[in-house]
Design a protein around this motif. Sequence first.
Motif, PDB file in Angstrom:
ATOM      1  N   VAL A 198       0.836  -1.204   0.000  1.00 30.99           N
ATOM      2  CA  VAL A 198       0.000   0.000   0.000  1.00 30.99           C
ATOM      3  C   VAL A 198       0.871   1.254   0.000  1.00 30.99           C
ATOM      4  O   VAL A 198       0.614   2.196  -0.757  1.00 30.99           O
ATOM      5  CB  VAL A 198      -0.974  -0.006   1.203  1.00 30.99           C
ATOM      6  N   ASN A 199       1.909   1.283   0.821  1.00 31.59           N
ATOM      7  CA  ASN A 199       2.782   2.454   0.874  1.00 31.59           C
ATOM      8  C   ASN A 199       3.509   2.682  -0.452  1.00 31.59           C
ATOM      9  O   ASN A 199       3.699   3.816  -0.869  1.00 31.59           O
ATOM     10  CB  ASN A 199       3.787   2.330   2.020  1.00 31.59           C
ATOM     11  N   THR A 200       3.886   1.606  -1.111  1.00 29.52           N
ATOM     12  CA  THR A 200       4.522   1.731  -2.414  1.00 29.52           C
ATOM     13  C   THR A 200       3.560   2.328  -3.428  1.00 29.52           C
ATOM     14  O   THR A 200       3.910   3.226  -4.193  1.00 29.52           O
ATOM     15  CB  THR A 200       5.014   0.352  -2.894  1.00 29.52           C
ATOM     16  N   VAL A 201       2.323   1.837  -3.432  1.00 28.02           N
ATOM     17  CA  VAL A 201       1.323   2.343  -4.367  1.00 28.02           C
ATOM     18  C   VAL A 201       0.975   3.791  -4.030  1.00 28.02           C
ATOM     19  O   VAL A 201       0.817   4.622  -4.932  1.00 28.02           O
ATOM     20  CB  VAL A 201       0.060   1.460  -4.357  1.00 28.02           C
ATOM     21  N   LYS A 202       0.894   4.122  -2.745  1.00 26.83           N
ATOM     22  CA  LYS A 202       0.568   5.496  -2.337  1.00 26.83           C
ATOM     23  C   LYS A 202       1.522   6.513  -2.957  1.00 26.83           C
ATOM     24  O   LYS A 202       1.113   7.597  -3.353  1.00 26.83           O
ATOM     25  CB  LYS A 202       0.630   5.631  -0.808  1.00 26.83           C
ATOM     26  N   GLY A 203       2.778   6.151  -3.002  1.00 25.11           N
ATOM     27  CA  GLY A 203       3.766   7.064  -3.544  1.00 25.11           C
ATOM     28  C   GLY A 203       3.517   7.405  -5.006  1.00 25.11           C
ATOM     29  O   GLY A 203       3.841   8.488  -5.459  1.00 25.11           O
ATOM     30  N   TYR A 204       2.913   6.503  -5.736  1.00 24.13           N
ATOM     31  CA  TYR A 204       2.670   6.707  -7.158  1.00 24.13           C
ATOM     32  C   TYR A 204       1.241   7.154  -7.450  1.00 24.13           C
ATOM     33  O   TYR A 204       1.001   7.859  -8.415  1.00 24.13           O
ATOM     34  CB  TYR A 204       2.924   5.398  -7.926  1.00 24.13           C
ATOM     35  N   ALA A 205       0.311   6.732  -6.644  1.00 23.23           N
ATOM     36  CA  ALA A 205      -1.108   6.905  -6.982  1.00 23.23           C
ATOM     37  C   ALA A 205      -1.862   7.613  -5.868  1.00 23.23           C
ATOM     38  O   ALA A 205      -2.770   7.056  -5.260  1.00 23.23           O
ATOM     39  CB  ALA A 205      -1.733   5.539  -7.257  1.00 23.23           C
ATOM     40  N   LYS A 206      -1.509   8.836  -5.613  1.00 22.24           N
ATOM     41  CA  LYS A 206      -2.121   9.584  -4.517  1.00 22.24           C
ATOM     42  C   LYS A 206      -3.625   9.760  -4.695  1.00 22.24           C
ATOM     43  O   LYS A 206      -4.373   9.811  -3.734  1.00 22.24           O
ATOM     44  CB  LYS A 206      -1.441  10.945  -4.369  1.00 22.24           C
ATOM     45  N   GLN A 207      -4.102   9.858  -5.929  1.00 20.49           N
ATOM     46  CA  GLN A 207      -5.533  10.087  -6.161  1.00 20.49           C
ATOM     47  C   GLN A 207      -6.373   8.813  -5.995  1.00 20.49           C
ATOM     48  O   GLN A 207      -7.587   8.868  -6.085  1.00 20.49           O
ATOM     49  CB  GLN A 207      -5.771  10.720  -7.540  1.00 20.49           C
ATOM     50  N   GLU A 208      -5.761   7.695  -5.743  1.00 17.74           N
ATOM     51  CA  GLU A 208      -6.489   6.430  -5.603  1.00 17.74           C
ATOM     52  C   GLU A 208      -6.743   6.085  -4.128  1.00 17.74           C
ATOM     53  O   GLU A 208      -6.735   4.931  -3.743  1.00 17.74           O
ATOM     54  CB  GLU A 208      -5.715   5.299  -6.283  1.00 17.74           C
ATOM     55  N   GLU A 209      -6.993   7.095  -3.345  1.00 14.44           N
ATOM     56  CA  GLU A 209      -7.138   6.932  -1.896  1.00 14.44           C
ATOM     57  C   GLU A 209      -8.254   5.948  -1.513  1.00 14.44           C
ATOM     58  O   GLU A 209      -8.118   5.199  -0.555  1.00 14.44           O
ATOM     59  CB  GLU A 209      -7.401   8.299  -1.255  1.00 14.44           C
ATOM     60  N   GLU A 210      -9.350   5.939  -2.259  1.00 13.91           N
ATOM     61  CA  GLU A 210     -10.482   5.056  -1.926  1.00 13.91           C
ATOM     62  C   GLU A 210     -10.082   3.581  -1.986  1.00 13.91           C
ATOM     63  O   GLU A 210     -10.409   2.805  -1.091  1.00 13.91           O
ATOM     64  CB  GLU A 210     -11.640   5.316  -2.898  1.00 13.91           C
ATOM     65  N   VAL A 211      -9.363   3.215  -3.019  1.00 11.61           N
ATOM     66  CA  VAL A 211      -8.924   1.823  -3.170  1.00 11.61           C
ATOM     67  C   VAL A 211      -7.925   1.471  -2.071  1.00 11.61           C
ATOM     68  O   VAL A 211      -7.997   0.395  -1.467  1.00 11.61           O
ATOM     69  CB  VAL A 211      -8.316   1.593  -4.574  1.00 11.61           C
ATOM     70  N   ILE A 212      -7.016   2.373  -1.790  1.00  3.99           N
ATOM     71  CA  ILE A 212      -6.007   2.141  -0.755  1.00  3.99           C
ATOM     72  C   ILE A 212      -6.678   1.989   0.609  1.00  3.99           C
ATOM     73  O   ILE A 212      -6.328   1.118   1.403  1.00  3.99           O
ATOM     74  CB  ILE A 212      -4.960   3.271  -0.766  1.00  3.99           C
ATOM     75  N   THR A 213      -7.675   2.821   0.879  1.00  2.34           N
ATOM     76  CA  THR A 213      -8.413   2.731   2.139  1.00  2.34           C
ATOM     77  C   THR A 213      -9.154   1.406   2.238  1.00  2.34           C
ATOM     78  O   THR A 213      -9.184   0.779   3.306  1.00  2.34           O
ATOM     79  CB  THR A 213      -9.403   3.913   2.269  1.00  2.34           C
ATOM     80  N   ALA A 214      -9.747   0.961   1.128  1.00  2.00           N
ATOM     81  CA  ALA A 214     -10.468  -0.320   1.130  1.00  2.00           C
ATOM     82  C   ALA A 214      -9.528  -1.472   1.469  1.00  2.00           C
ATOM     83  O   ALA A 214      -9.890  -2.377   2.232  1.00  2.00           O
ATOM     84  CB  ALA A 214     -11.135  -0.552  -0.227  1.00  2.00           C
ATOM     85  N   VAL A 215      -8.314  -1.441   0.931  1.00  2.00           N
ATOM     86  CA  VAL A 215      -7.334  -2.490   1.229  1.00  2.00           C
ATOM     87  C   VAL A 215      -6.954  -2.452   2.707  1.00  2.00           C
ATOM     88  O   VAL A 215      -6.926  -3.482   3.383  1.00  2.00           O
ATOM     89  CB  VAL A 215      -6.075  -2.344   0.339  1.00  2.00           C
TER      90      VAL A 215
END
Length: 190
Positions: A59-76
């Motif tokens: 999740v932290n790796t993806v956060k660095g690249y995809a800040k606008q995808e917060e909903e998916v990251i929160t779901a995970v």
Amino acid sequence: MKKTGKIILLGIIVGVIVIGGLCVSQYNSMVGIREDVENQQANIDTMLQRRVDLIPNLVNTVKGYAKQEEEVITAVSDARAKLSGAQGMEEKATADGELSSALSRLLVVVENYPDLKSSEQFQSLSDELAGTENRIAVARKDYNDAVKTYNQRIRRFPSNLFAGIFGFEKAEYFQAAQGAESVPEVNFNE
């Protein structure tokens, strides 16, 4: 008369020993099979915990690249927390299904970020997660095989009589949550 009485007494003693030996044998056998079920359940728990431990890094790796995808990251993250707190096989299976669905959505998000897909850290974490998913699948199968053996044993005659006496109850299978067979829908247009 004395000889007949001794023969009857000896017959009763032999009968009690045989019945006692049968009870001990049945009990010990059921305990051993139940321990196999619990061992396989522990293996599933270990693999689920391994996956739960890998997810924050992913999740932290993806956060660095995809800040606008917060909903998916929160779901995970939410699904991960739910799996960590799950009790019992049914609750774990449901939480596992939710986490798998959330991870699928996360991996769809990754497709939109070529730099992320080519990141060495992301590739390494993805490989670890894929390996863990395979281990979880094997652990589920092994657990369900052990449950089948155990449940058959406690339901067959005469073992079912001893199972009832000694309090051996049917074990739960690890079953996928309802809807787990369908592909999660991901819509980025909202």
